[in-house]
Design an enzyme around this catalytic site. Structure first.
Site, PDB file in Angstrom:
ATOM      1  N   ALA A  26      -4.962  -3.261   0.942  1.00  0.00           N
ATOM      2  CA  ALA A  26      -5.439  -3.732   2.240  1.00  0.00           C
ATOM      3  C   ALA A  26      -4.321  -3.586   3.258  1.00  0.00           C
ATOM      4  CB  ALA A  26      -5.894  -5.187   2.152  1.00  0.00           C
ATOM      5  N   GLU A  30       3.354   1.991  -1.576  1.00  0.00           N
ATOM      6  CA  GLU A  30       3.809   2.346  -2.929  1.00  0.00           C
ATOM      7  C   GLU A  30       2.694   2.910  -3.806  1.00  0.00           C
ATOM      8  OE1 GLU A  30       6.651  -0.019  -0.950  1.00  0.00           O
ATOM      9  OE2 GLU A  30       4.681  -0.784  -1.515  1.00  0.00           O
ATOM     10  N   GLU A  43       0.675  -6.318  15.162  1.00  0.00           N
ATOM     11  CA  GLU A  43       1.111  -6.198  16.548  1.00  0.00           C
ATOM     12  C   GLU A  43       1.904  -4.921  16.829  1.00  0.00           C
ATOM     13  OE1 GLU A  43       3.225  -9.764  17.391  1.00  0.00           O
ATOM     14  OE2 GLU A  43       1.469 -11.029  17.084  1.00  0.00           O
ATOM     15  N   ILE A  76      -3.932  -4.316   7.185  1.00  0.00           N
ATOM     16  CA  ILE A  76      -4.625  -5.011   8.273  1.00  0.00           C
ATOM     17  C   ILE A  76      -3.786  -4.896   9.543  1.00  0.00           C
ATOM     18  CG2 ILE A  76      -5.563  -7.224   9.040  1.00  0.00           C
ATOM     19  CD1 ILE A  76      -5.973  -7.874   6.015  1.00  0.00           C
ATOM     20  N   HIS A 129       3.159  -0.026  13.094  1.00  0.00           N
ATOM     21  CA  HIS A 129       3.368   0.042  11.647  1.00  0.00           C
ATOM     22  C   HIS A 129       2.058   0.313  10.918  1.00  0.00           C
ATOM     23  CE1 HIS A 129       5.394  -0.816   7.860  1.00  0.00           C
ATOM     24  NE2 HIS A 129       4.416  -1.643   7.552  1.00  0.00           N
ATOM     25  N   ALA A 159       0.818  -1.217   0.000  1.00  0.00           N
ATOM     26  CA  ALA A 159       0.000   0.000   0.000  1.00  0.00           C
ATOM     27  C   ALA A 159       0.848   1.261   0.000  1.00  0.00           C
ATOM     28  CB  ALA A 159      -0.941  -0.008   1.198  1.00  0.00           C
TER      29      ALA A 159
END
Length: 153
Positions: A80, A58, A85, A82, A88, A56
């Site tokens: 997408a 890019e 943990e 998602i 980021h 994403a």
């Protein structure tokens, strides 16, 4: 003051889709939905350019390069992101959304944000034809509407 709304469009323009390969099980569904909607609208396949990018992050640079060719009337971004943990997720979501917005404003072209930013994979599936609709299809509709409205200004 006039009210500007969606008008029926002649499909004689060029459209680009920039799509992230990361989470391809989701992004391919987004692309499939977008292509199905374009077929329903009678959009000629030869007027569509699809560009796959690694992730994403890019998408904005690729959208900017496409916009600068001045060959396209709109660009649809599909991807997408998602939640994981680490933080980021937050950085990627923010950079991609701001990047797409910047490209649209700087290059004076609709850049439709069809990048999913979900907490889990189930929410992503819900947005690729599940109980929350289909973001790929919705992105095509948003592009057509924005092209129509902006052409009236």
């Amino acid at each position: 003051m006039p009210v500007l709304n969606m008008q029926k469009l002649a499909v004689d323009f060029n459209l680009a889709i920039v799509i992230s390969r990361f989470h391809s099980e989701i992004t391919q569904k987004l692309l499939d939905g977008a292509n199905e909607r374009l077929d329903e609208l009678g959009f000629p396949k030869e007027n569509l350019t699809t560009v796959w990018v690694p992730g994403a992050i890019e998408i904005p640079l690729t959208a900017q390069r496409l916009a600068r060719t001045q060959k396209f009337t709109a660009i649809i971004s599909l991807g997408a992101v998602i939640f994981g943990e680490t933080k980021h997720f937050d950085y990627v979501c923010q950079q991609v959304s701001q990047g797409c917005l910047h490209v649209g404003l700087a290059e004076d072209i609709p850049v439709i944000f069809g990048v999913l930013t979900t907490n889990n994979i189930e929410q992503a599936h819900d947005r690729t034809g599940g109980k929350r609709g289909h973001v790929g299809r919705q992105s095509v509709d948003a592009a057509f509407e924005l092209i129509s409205v902006l052409s009236q200004i």
